[in-house]
Design a protein around this motif. Structure first.
Motif, PDB file in Angstrom:
ATOM      1  N   GLN A  13      38.218  38.855  29.772  1.00  0.00           N
ATOM      2  CA  GLN A  13      38.274  39.000  31.365  1.00  0.00           C
ATOM      3  C   GLN A  13      39.616  39.305  32.071  1.00  0.00           C
ATOM      4  O   GLN A  13      39.716  40.149  32.654  1.00  0.00           O
ATOM      5  CB  GLN A  13      37.480  38.029  32.185  1.00  0.00           C
ATOM      6  CG  GLN A  13      36.176  38.259  32.662  1.00  0.00           C
ATOM      7  CD  GLN A  13      35.385  36.861  32.898  1.00  0.00           C
ATOM      8  OE1 GLN A  13      35.106  36.257  32.245  1.00  0.00           O
ATOM      9  NE2 GLN A  13      35.499  36.775  34.285  1.00  0.00           N
ATOM     10  N   THR A  14      40.537  38.677  31.591  1.00  0.00           N
ATOM     11  CA  THR A  14      41.915  38.748  32.017  1.00  0.00           C
ATOM     12  C   THR A  14      42.804  39.308  31.376  1.00  0.00           C
ATOM     13  O   THR A  14      44.039  39.708  32.037  1.00  0.00           O
ATOM     14  CB  THR A  14      42.370  37.235  32.537  1.00  0.00           C
ATOM     15  OG1 THR A  14      42.427  36.714  31.209  1.00  0.00           O
ATOM     16  CG2 THR A  14      41.371  36.314  33.336  1.00  0.00           C
ATOM     17  N   GLY A  15      42.768  39.608  30.256  1.00  0.00           N
ATOM     18  CA  GLY A  15      43.726  40.163  29.216  1.00  0.00           C
ATOM     19  C   GLY A  15      44.854  39.255  28.905  1.00  0.00           C
ATOM     20  O   GLY A  15      45.936  39.242  28.137  1.00  0.00           O
ATOM     21  N   LYS A  16      44.903  37.814  29.535  1.00  0.00           N
ATOM     22  CA  LYS A  16      45.766  37.114  29.090  1.00  0.00           C
ATOM     23  C   LYS A  16      45.753  36.288  27.849  1.00  0.00           C
ATOM     24  O   LYS A  16      44.526  36.051  27.477  1.00  0.00           O
ATOM     25  CB  LYS A  16      45.752  35.871  30.173  1.00  0.00           C
ATOM     26  CG  LYS A  16      46.861  35.031  30.840  1.00  0.00           C
ATOM     27  CD  LYS A  16      46.796  33.977  31.540  1.00  0.00           C
ATOM     28  CE  LYS A  16      47.079  32.746  30.559  1.00  0.00           C
ATOM     29  NZ  LYS A  16      46.979  31.381  31.349  1.00  0.00           N
TER      30      LYS A  16
ATOM     31  N   GLU B 206      38.608  33.494  24.341  1.00  0.00           N
ATOM     32  CA  GLU B 206      37.949  34.638  24.471  1.00  0.00           C
ATOM     33  C   GLU B 206      37.395  35.007  25.801  1.00  0.00           C
ATOM     34  O   GLU B 206      37.406  35.813  26.497  1.00  0.00           O
ATOM     35  CB  GLU B 206      37.594  35.388  23.136  1.00  0.00           C
ATOM     36  CG  GLU B 206      37.266  36.769  23.274  1.00  0.00           C
ATOM     37  CD  GLU B 206      36.606  37.195  21.733  1.00  0.00           C
ATOM     38  OE1 GLU B 206      37.525  37.341  20.948  1.00  0.00           O
ATOM     39  OE2 GLU B 206      35.400  37.204  21.729  1.00  0.00           O
ATOM     40  N   GLN B 207      36.446  34.010  25.775  1.00  0.00           N
ATOM     41  CA  GLN B 207      35.281  34.060  26.734  1.00  0.00           C
ATOM     42  C   GLN B 207      35.521  33.369  28.294  1.00  0.00           C
ATOM     43  O   GLN B 207      35.102  33.795  29.135  1.00  0.00           O
ATOM     44  CB  GLN B 207      34.187  33.822  26.282  1.00  0.00           C
ATOM     45  CG  GLN B 207      33.458  34.537  25.071  1.00  0.00           C
ATOM     46  CD  GLN B 207      32.306  33.856  24.488  1.00  0.00           C
ATOM     47  OE1 GLN B 207      31.540  33.110  24.872  1.00  0.00           O
ATOM     48  NE2 GLN B 207      32.096  34.379  23.264  1.00  0.00           N
TER      49      GLN B 207
ATOM     50  N   VAL C 205      46.073  33.416  25.152  1.00  0.00           N
ATOM     51  CA  VAL C 205      45.878  32.116  25.175  1.00  0.00           C
ATOM     52  C   VAL C 205      46.545  31.451  23.551  1.00  0.00           C
ATOM     53  O   VAL C 205      46.104  32.126  22.823  1.00  0.00           O
ATOM     54  CB  VAL C 205      44.365  31.381  24.985  1.00  0.00           C
ATOM     55  CG1 VAL C 205      44.161  29.956  25.188  1.00  0.00           C
ATOM     56  CG2 VAL C 205      43.777  32.128  26.364  1.00  0.00           C
ATOM     57  N   VAL C 206      47.236  30.554  23.688  1.00  0.00           N
ATOM     58  CA  VAL C 206      47.998  30.134  22.515  1.00  0.00           C
ATOM     59  C   VAL C 206      47.068  28.963  21.904  1.00  0.00           C
ATOM     60  O   VAL C 206      46.520  28.072  22.561  1.00  0.00           O
ATOM     61  CB  VAL C 206      49.246  29.472  22.648  1.00  0.00           C
ATOM     62  CG1 VAL C 206      49.418  28.329  23.577  1.00  0.00           C
ATOM     63  CG2 VAL C 206      50.025  29.106  21.212  1.00  0.00           C
ATOM     64  N   LEU C 207      46.725  29.155  20.472  1.00  0.00           N
ATOM     65  CA  LEU C 207      45.898  28.094  19.891  1.00  0.00           C
ATOM     66  C   LEU C 207      46.970  27.453  18.626  1.00  0.00           C
ATOM     67  O   LEU C 207      47.750  28.415  17.990  1.00  0.00           O
ATOM     68  CB  LEU C 207      44.650  28.820  18.929  1.00  0.00           C
ATOM     69  CG  LEU C 207      43.386  28.713  20.008  1.00  0.00           C
ATOM     70  CD1 LEU C 207      43.828  30.024  20.967  1.00  0.00           C
ATOM     71  CD2 LEU C 207      42.482  29.437  19.280  1.00  0.00           C
ATOM     72  N   SER C 208      46.660  26.325  18.464  1.00  0.00           N
ATOM     73  CA  SER C 208      47.492  25.597  17.089  1.00  0.00           C
ATOM     74  C   SER C 208      46.499  24.604  16.541  1.00  0.00           C
ATOM     75  O   SER C 208      45.777  23.880  17.277  1.00  0.00           O
ATOM     76  CB  SER C 208      48.567  25.198  17.869  1.00  0.00           C
ATOM     77  OG  SER C 208      49.217  24.589  16.597  1.00  0.00           O
TER      78      SER C 208
END
Length: 603
Positions: free
Chosen positions: A307-310, A281-282, A312-315
């Protein structure tokens, strides 16, 4: 502390960190190189690759439970171990093309089974001409590219960890494991891998490793004054932009840190234990995070960067090699660089495949040695003891844990400022099938009584705090009015409280009135035959999970720590039985607590 030369290949001002760059020549897979129209009538260049991940392997190579001395099984019929993972990895590599894959881990590798214990303590890898750690052998054979450091990597001390690091053909990463004096990374912070594509330019994949700040507390004895562990977000914010400026097209974080944003060690250090989601997130510029530490299964979870709105994939693959995470990345060549167009993840279940004979053959001798070791007789017992009823009765087998813990803490505090205080002890019924047989007792029997990797601490509590602690523990029982029938199958685990979050405390006497509501169940709480003094001070021998806030019991996480060690409690029990030679329940068993209703015992 000398840096390991091989994994830490230079500290230029520009890089400021060790970077190993490896090439992989390309197999143009048929799926690669085809795409949609992209101006000028030419399809854009595309490339796809897969990153496989494991975490919290905890010394599991074989699908074997060394405590029951048989094949591992649980309610969900999960399987464990790197031998199974190896088969899945081979399948993925065959499908995608080996050169279009990477293999990483998120930590907690060298501790957790009697196999890993054996090569840390019984036949240690640190000995002159010592063995190669089974986890290093298996991971090298599978072909890992990098592994993050877990907190349990530090359990056996830094020399064992350094030797393991030396034995691995891949770097152990820890951007937030710093040398206490220089505040420079004590391990390689990252590694950059080059993926060859069918289209000329390589894809540069950076893997940043982050470990858990809780090491500073949980393994204080091993790391104090040697290493410090700042927060994950802070170190990621420092390294991710650096990796991007060095030309990384894809940035993957391998984080030995859960996703929940919580901490189990209270306010003792100012960092979040389970910070993977916060990092996503940060910190802008991260594509994926392999999550570890929490022993949960997260096939795919997206976090939006603020910040970017992109996305991120977590697993997080399930512990012990029960699952393998696959991150799939689709890249497109745009404006002179590779851009991640799509990233997703899934997990594969290791119970769908057979063990890889390459791995089982490689470590057959080590496995045999450890099976022989756990079946060693360490003493005798005058009577059989079992945990079958320990969830609702004060049983001698739980008293055994408490007497070992209390004696260990008393000995540790002897001659010090707290030596005169009474020592109490907490223990849980971890397994309802544990038993100490009459006659010969093996290492396996003693270790099966304590299946978790907990270590022992001493905390300072008052009489009033202990009453709160016991009231919290007593929530485990379903409220049952006086006169109503008691069914043991329905009496325990109220509000889904697991057995390991019900503590019996020895050294006091008390009743638990199950007819009363939560918060007012502890009756006749006494010490040495007199009602407990709320202001009196006591030492509580307590496991590190509970002491660091696990189970959320009141007072204990914030209580003054008087002593701690990094020896697993189960191994302390084994050593105690060995030293005594004979276990006689009559010498230590006592009924300190019982369930009652309006003063009448339930059992």
């Amino acid at each position: 502390m000398p840096l390991n030369r091989r994994t830490f290949l230079g500290t230029s001002a520009a890089a400021g960190a060790g970077v190993a760059i490896t090439g992989a020549s390309a197999v143009p897979a048929s799926a690669h190189g085809h795409g949609h129209g992209h101006g000028h009538g030419r399809p854009p260049k595309r490339y796809s690759f897969t990153v496989m991940g494991t975490t919290d392997l905890h010394g599991n190579v074989f699908n074997w439970d060394y405590f029951t001395d048989k094949e591992f099984d649980d309610k969900a019929h999960n399987d464990v171990g790197l031998a199974k993972i190896s088969t899945l990895v081979d399948q993925v590599r065959r499908e995608k093309g080996r050169r279009n894959t990477l293999m990483i881990d998120a930590g907690d590798t060298i501790q957790g089974t009697q196999l890993s214990y054996y090569y840390a303590k019984i036949d240690p890898i640190t000995a002159k001409r010592g063995p190669v750690h089974p986890m290093a052998q298996a991971m090298n054979a599978i072909g890992y590219d990098a592994a993050a450091l877990g907190n349990h990597e530090f359990n056996y001390g830094i020399p064992v960890l350094r030797k393991f690091e030396e034995q691995c053909d891949f770097p152990l990463l820890g951007a937030n494991a710093l040398d206490a004096k220089t505040l420079r990374p004590a391990f390689a912070p990252y590694v950059i891998k080059r993926m060859r594509t069918p289209h000329g330019p390589d894809v540069k994949v950076a893997i940043l490793g982050l470990t858990n700040p809780g090491i500073a507390i949980w393994d204080k004895a091993n790391v104090s004054g040697k290493m410090v562990f700042p927060g994950l977000e802070e170190q990621a914010a420092k390294f991710v932009p650096r990796l991007r400026s060095m030309g990384a097209d894809v940035v993957i974080v391998s984080a030995h840190s859960g996703n929940s944003g919580t901490s189990s060690y209270g306010d003792q250090i100012p960092y979040v234990e389970n910070a993977a989601g916060l990092v996503a997130e940060q910190v802008p510029g991260i594509d994926a995070i392999l999550v570890g530490h929490a022993h949960l299964e997260i096939p795919e979870y997206f976090v939006e960067n603020k910040q970017t709105g992109k996305k991120v994939v977590l697993s997080e693959p399930l512990k012990w090699g029960q699952r393998l995470t696959l991150f799939d990345f689709d890249l497109v060549w745009e404006k002179g660089r590779w851009v991640v167009e799509k990233a997703g993840s899934q997990v594969l279940n290791s119970n769908t495949v057979a063990e890889d004979p390459k791995i089982t053959r490689l470590l057959a001798d080590e496995h045999k040695k450890v099976v022989a070791y756990v079946n060693q007789v360490i003493g005798t017992s005058t009577a059989a003891m079992t945990t079958a009823e320990a969830a609702w009765k004060d049983e001698p087998i739980i008293d055994l844990i408490n007497v070992v813990q209390a004696e260990t803490v008393k000995a540790a505090l002897a001659g010090g400022a707290y030596a005169a205080l009474p020592v109490l002890s907490q223990a849980s019924c971890f397994s309802r099938t544990a038993q100490i047989p009459a006659g010969n007792v093996t290492i396996k029997d003693a270790a099966g009584l304590y299946p978790f990797e907990n270590t022992l601490e001493a905390r300072l509590l008052t009489g009033a705090q202990l009453k709160d602690y016991l009231e919290f523990s007593a929530r485990y029982y379903v409220q049952t009015p006086a006169g109503a029938p008691v069914d043991t199958a329905k009496l325990t685990n109220a509000d889904n409280t697991p057995d390991y979050n019900y503590d019996a405390v020895s050294g006091l006497t008390y009743e638990i009135d199950i007819a009363k509501p939560n918060g007012s169940r502890i009756v006749n709480l006494s010490f040495e035959g007199k009602p407990i003094d709320p202001a009196a001070e006591f030492v509580l021998a307590v496991n590190n999970y509970r002491a660091s806030g696990g189970g959320n019991f009141p007072h204990v996480a914030g209580a003054k720590q008087l002593w701690a060690n990094s020896e697993e409690i189960r191994n302390t029990i084994i050593a105690w039985v060995q030293a005594k030679g004979s276990v006689d329940g009559a010498q230590f068993a006592s009924v300190d607590w019982r369930l009652t209703r309006e003063g009448t015992p339930v059992f």
